[in-house]
Scaffold this motif. Structure first.
Motif, PDB file in Angstrom:
ATOM      1  N   ARG A  86    -136.977  47.290  32.557  1.00 44.26           N
ATOM      2  CA  ARG A  86    -137.601  46.537  31.483  1.00 44.26           C
ATOM      3  C   ARG A  86    -137.426  47.216  30.136  1.00 44.26           C
ATOM      4  O   ARG A  86    -137.592  48.424  30.007  1.00 44.26           O
ATOM      5  CB  ARG A  86    -139.089  46.415  31.745  1.00 44.26           C
ATOM      6  CG  ARG A  86    -139.415  45.454  32.816  1.00 44.26           C
ATOM      7  CD  ARG A  86    -140.734  44.874  32.493  1.00 44.26           C
ATOM      8  NE  ARG A  86    -141.048  43.846  33.461  1.00 44.26           N
ATOM      9  CZ  ARG A  86    -142.266  43.477  33.727  1.00 44.26           C
ATOM     10  NH1 ARG A  86    -143.265  44.050  33.112  1.00 44.26           N
ATOM     11  NH2 ARG A  86    -142.490  42.531  34.580  1.00 44.26           N
ATOM     12  N   ASP A  87    -137.136  46.407  29.166  1.00 47.26           N
ATOM     13  CA  ASP A  87    -137.173  46.860  27.790  1.00 47.26           C
ATOM     14  C   ASP A  87    -138.600  46.651  27.299  1.00 47.26           C
ATOM     15  O   ASP A  87    -139.262  45.691  27.716  1.00 47.26           O
ATOM     16  CB  ASP A  87    -136.208  46.024  26.946  1.00 47.26           C
ATOM     17  CG  ASP A  87    -134.762  46.219  27.359  1.00 47.26           C
ATOM     18  OD1 ASP A  87    -134.257  47.334  27.152  1.00 47.26           O
ATOM     19  OD2 ASP A  87    -134.157  45.266  27.884  1.00 47.26           O
ATOM     20  N   PRO A  88    -139.087  47.481  26.390  1.00 48.89           N
ATOM     21  CA  PRO A  88    -140.452  47.278  25.886  1.00 48.89           C
ATOM     22  C   PRO A  88    -140.648  45.911  25.230  1.00 48.89           C
ATOM     23  O   PRO A  88    -141.710  45.315  25.347  1.00 48.89           O
ATOM     24  CB  PRO A  88    -140.625  48.398  24.866  1.00 48.89           C
ATOM     25  CG  PRO A  88    -139.660  49.455  25.300  1.00 48.89           C
ATOM     26  CD  PRO A  88    -138.499  48.716  25.900  1.00 48.89           C
ATOM     27  N   GLY A 144    -121.701  39.217  22.883  1.00 46.52           N
ATOM     28  CA  GLY A 144    -121.341  40.229  23.856  1.00 46.52           C
ATOM     29  C   GLY A 144    -121.185  41.617  23.253  1.00 46.52           C
ATOM     30  O   GLY A 144    -121.283  42.620  23.966  1.00 46.52           O
ATOM     31  N   GLY A 145    -120.983  41.696  21.966  1.00 44.82           N
ATOM     32  CA  GLY A 145    -120.845  42.976  21.291  1.00 44.82           C
ATOM     33  C   GLY A 145    -122.152  43.571  20.809  1.00 44.82           C
ATOM     34  O   GLY A 145    -122.170  44.648  20.211  1.00 44.82           O
ATOM     35  N   ILE A 146    -123.257  42.894  21.055  1.00 37.51           N
ATOM     36  CA  ILE A 146    -124.572  43.383  20.622  1.00 37.51           C
ATOM     37  C   ILE A 146    -125.246  44.070  21.807  1.00 37.51           C
ATOM     38  O   ILE A 146    -125.521  43.428  22.825  1.00 37.51           O
ATOM     39  CB  ILE A 146    -125.443  42.217  20.099  1.00 37.51           C
ATOM     40  CG1 ILE A 146    -124.773  41.561  18.895  1.00 37.51           C
ATOM     41  CG2 ILE A 146    -126.847  42.713  19.756  1.00 37.51           C
ATOM     42  CD1 ILE A 146    -125.479  40.300  18.414  1.00 37.51           C
ATOM     43  N   PRO A 147    -125.539  45.367  21.700  1.00 33.06           N
ATOM     44  CA  PRO A 147    -126.123  46.092  22.830  1.00 33.06           C
ATOM     45  C   PRO A 147    -127.448  45.515  23.337  1.00 33.06           C
ATOM     46  O   PRO A 147    -127.748  45.617  24.521  1.00 33.06           O
ATOM     47  CB  PRO A 147    -126.320  47.512  22.283  1.00 33.06           C
ATOM     48  CG  PRO A 147    -125.351  47.629  21.167  1.00 33.06           C
ATOM     49  CD  PRO A 147    -125.238  46.252  20.575  1.00 33.06           C
ATOM     50  N   ALA A 148    -128.228  44.900  22.495  1.00 33.60           N
ATOM     51  CA  ALA A 148    -129.532  44.359  22.911  1.00 33.60           C
ATOM     52  C   ALA A 148    -129.408  43.062  23.698  1.00 33.60           C
ATOM     53  O   ALA A 148    -130.383  42.613  24.307  1.00 33.60           O
ATOM     54  CB  ALA A 148    -130.425  44.124  21.692  1.00 33.60           C
ATOM     55  N   VAL A 149    -128.228  42.460  23.711  1.00 27.81           N
ATOM     56  CA  VAL A 149    -128.019  41.226  24.477  1.00 27.81           C
ATOM     57  C   VAL A 149    -127.852  41.611  25.938  1.00 27.81           C
ATOM     58  O   VAL A 149    -126.923  42.321  26.307  1.00 27.81           O
ATOM     59  CB  VAL A 149    -126.800  40.441  23.956  1.00 27.81           C
ATOM     60  CG1 VAL A 149    -126.467  39.285  24.885  1.00 27.81           C
ATOM     61  CG2 VAL A 149    -127.072  39.930  22.549  1.00 27.81           C
ATOM     62  N   VAL A 160    -130.074  33.240  25.335  1.00 24.75           N
ATOM     63  CA  VAL A 160    -129.704  34.648  25.323  1.00 24.75           C
ATOM     64  C   VAL A 160    -130.942  35.486  25.638  1.00 24.75           C
ATOM     65  O   VAL A 160    -131.984  35.319  25.001  1.00 24.75           O
ATOM     66  CB  VAL A 160    -129.128  35.049  23.943  1.00 24.75           C
ATOM     67  CG1 VAL A 160    -128.759  36.522  23.912  1.00 24.75           C
ATOM     68  CG2 VAL A 160    -127.940  34.175  23.591  1.00 24.75           C
ATOM     69  N   GLU A 161    -130.806  36.359  26.622  1.00 22.42           N
ATOM     70  CA  GLU A 161    -131.888  37.288  26.943  1.00 22.42           C
ATOM     71  C   GLU A 161    -131.654  38.564  26.146  1.00 22.42           C
ATOM     72  O   GLU A 161    -130.565  39.146  26.191  1.00 22.42           O
ATOM     73  CB  GLU A 161    -131.924  37.583  28.435  1.00 22.42           C
ATOM     74  CG  GLU A 161    -132.284  36.361  29.263  1.00 22.42           C
ATOM     75  CD  GLU A 161    -132.438  36.669  30.741  1.00 22.42           C
ATOM     76  OE1 GLU A 161    -132.920  37.776  31.087  1.00 22.42           O
ATOM     77  OE2 GLU A 161    -132.075  35.792  31.544  1.00 22.42           O
ATOM     78  N   LEU A 162    -132.668  38.977  25.403  1.00 21.58           N
ATOM     79  CA  LEU A 162    -132.581  40.148  24.544  1.00 21.58           C
ATOM     80  C   LEU A 162    -133.581  41.207  24.978  1.00 21.58           C
ATOM     81  O   LEU A 162    -134.670  40.874  25.465  1.00 21.58           O
ATOM     82  CB  LEU A 162    -132.888  39.759  23.091  1.00 21.58           C
ATOM     83  CG  LEU A 162    -131.974  38.717  22.454  1.00 21.58           C
ATOM     84  CD1 LEU A 162    -132.602  38.149  21.203  1.00 21.58           C
ATOM     85  CD2 LEU A 162    -130.624  39.339  22.145  1.00 21.58           C
ATOM     86  N   GLY A 163    -133.232  42.464  24.785  1.00 25.53           N
ATOM     87  CA  GLY A 163    -134.141  43.563  25.070  1.00 25.53           C
ATOM     88  C   GLY A 163    -134.014  44.642  24.018  1.00 25.53           C
ATOM     89  O   GLY A 163    -132.909  45.096  23.711  1.00 25.53           O
ATOM     90  N   THR A 164    -135.156  45.031  23.432  1.00 26.01           N
ATOM     91  CA  THR A 164    -135.168  46.068  22.399  1.00 26.01           C
ATOM     92  C   THR A 164    -136.345  47.009  22.624  1.00 26.01           C
ATOM     93  O   THR A 164    -137.221  46.749  23.441  1.00 26.01           O
ATOM     94  CB  THR A 164    -135.272  45.458  20.983  1.00 26.01           C
ATOM     95  OG1 THR A 164    -136.525  44.770  20.869  1.00 26.01           O
ATOM     96  CG2 THR A 164    -134.131  44.509  20.694  1.00 26.01           C
ATOM     97  N   ASP A 165    -136.367  48.070  21.837  1.00 22.25           N
ATOM     98  CA  ASP A 165    -137.472  49.016  21.912  1.00 22.25           C
ATOM     99  C   ASP A 165    -138.649  48.605  21.039  1.00 22.25           C
ATOM    100  O   ASP A 165    -139.794  48.961  21.330  1.00 22.25           O
ATOM    101  CB  ASP A 165    -137.006  50.419  21.516  1.00 22.25           C
ATOM    102  CG  ASP A 165    -136.094  51.039  22.562  1.00 22.25           C
ATOM    103  OD1 ASP A 165    -136.284  50.748  23.760  1.00 22.25           O
ATOM    104  OD2 ASP A 165    -135.193  51.810  22.187  1.00 22.25           O
ATOM    105  N   THR A 166    -138.374  47.892  19.936  1.00 22.69           N
ATOM    106  CA  THR A 166    -139.453  47.533  19.010  1.00 22.69           C
ATOM    107  C   THR A 166    -139.290  46.095  18.536  1.00 22.69           C
ATOM    108  O   THR A 166    -138.199  45.521  18.600  1.00 22.69           O
ATOM    109  CB  THR A 166    -139.443  48.446  17.764  1.00 22.69           C
ATOM    110  OG1 THR A 166    -138.231  48.202  17.032  1.00 22.69           O
ATOM    111  CG2 THR A 166    -139.556  49.922  18.138  1.00 22.69           C
TER     112      THR A 166
END
Length: 140
Positions: A59-61, A83-88, A102-108
């Motif tokens: 899980r990303d926060p 595809g070039g975006i790490p959070a994707v 699009v499923e996204l995951g980030t820290d903040t």
């Protein structure tokens, strides 16, 4: 796949490390049958591999689903850009109102906001809607 194959895959999704003996008992068949079924499913390409899911990588926060509407014929280009975006994490094509989910995951949340702004600026992105994911009740 017949019912036994589907039940076997279901058990493997729940616990891919289950022993052949445990699977045989659960499914009510012999250990040899389980081994043959797994081998056949792998040879046919129904099972393409096994993986390990680490708790910290699970899980990303901050997680979100971004629905994107695209104007024109730029979907392939936009998918490449995404595809070039790490959070994707995952890109789904779909029908209906949205062209992509699009499923996204980030820290903040701030990082998520920057990524959303960046994606909305892609040429061909006409509309978007984003929903934060609060909790995952079931995951296979």
């Amino acid at each position: 796949m017949d019912d036994l194959d589907q039940n076997l895959v279901s058990e493997l999704r729940h616990n891919a490390r289950a022993s052949l003996s445990d699977l045989a008992i659960t499914l009510g068949v012999t250990r040899t049958t389980v081994r043959q079924r797994i081998d056949r499913l792998q040879q046919r390409g129904d099972i393409v591999g096994f993986t390990v899911v680490l708790k910290e990588a699970q899980r990303d926060p901050v997680r979100a689903l971004m629905m994107i509407g695209i104007e024109g014929r730029g979907i392939d280009r936009i998918v490449r850009q995404l595809g070039g975006i790490p959070a994707v994490r995952i890109i789904h094509t779909t029908n209906g109102r949205w062209d992509l989910i699009v499923e996204l995951g980030t820290d903040t949340l701030e990082e998520l906001d920057r990524i959303l702004i960046h994606i909305r600026r892609f040429e061909g992105v006409a509309t978007s809607e984003t929903n934060l994911l609060l909790n995952t009740r079931k995951q296979t």
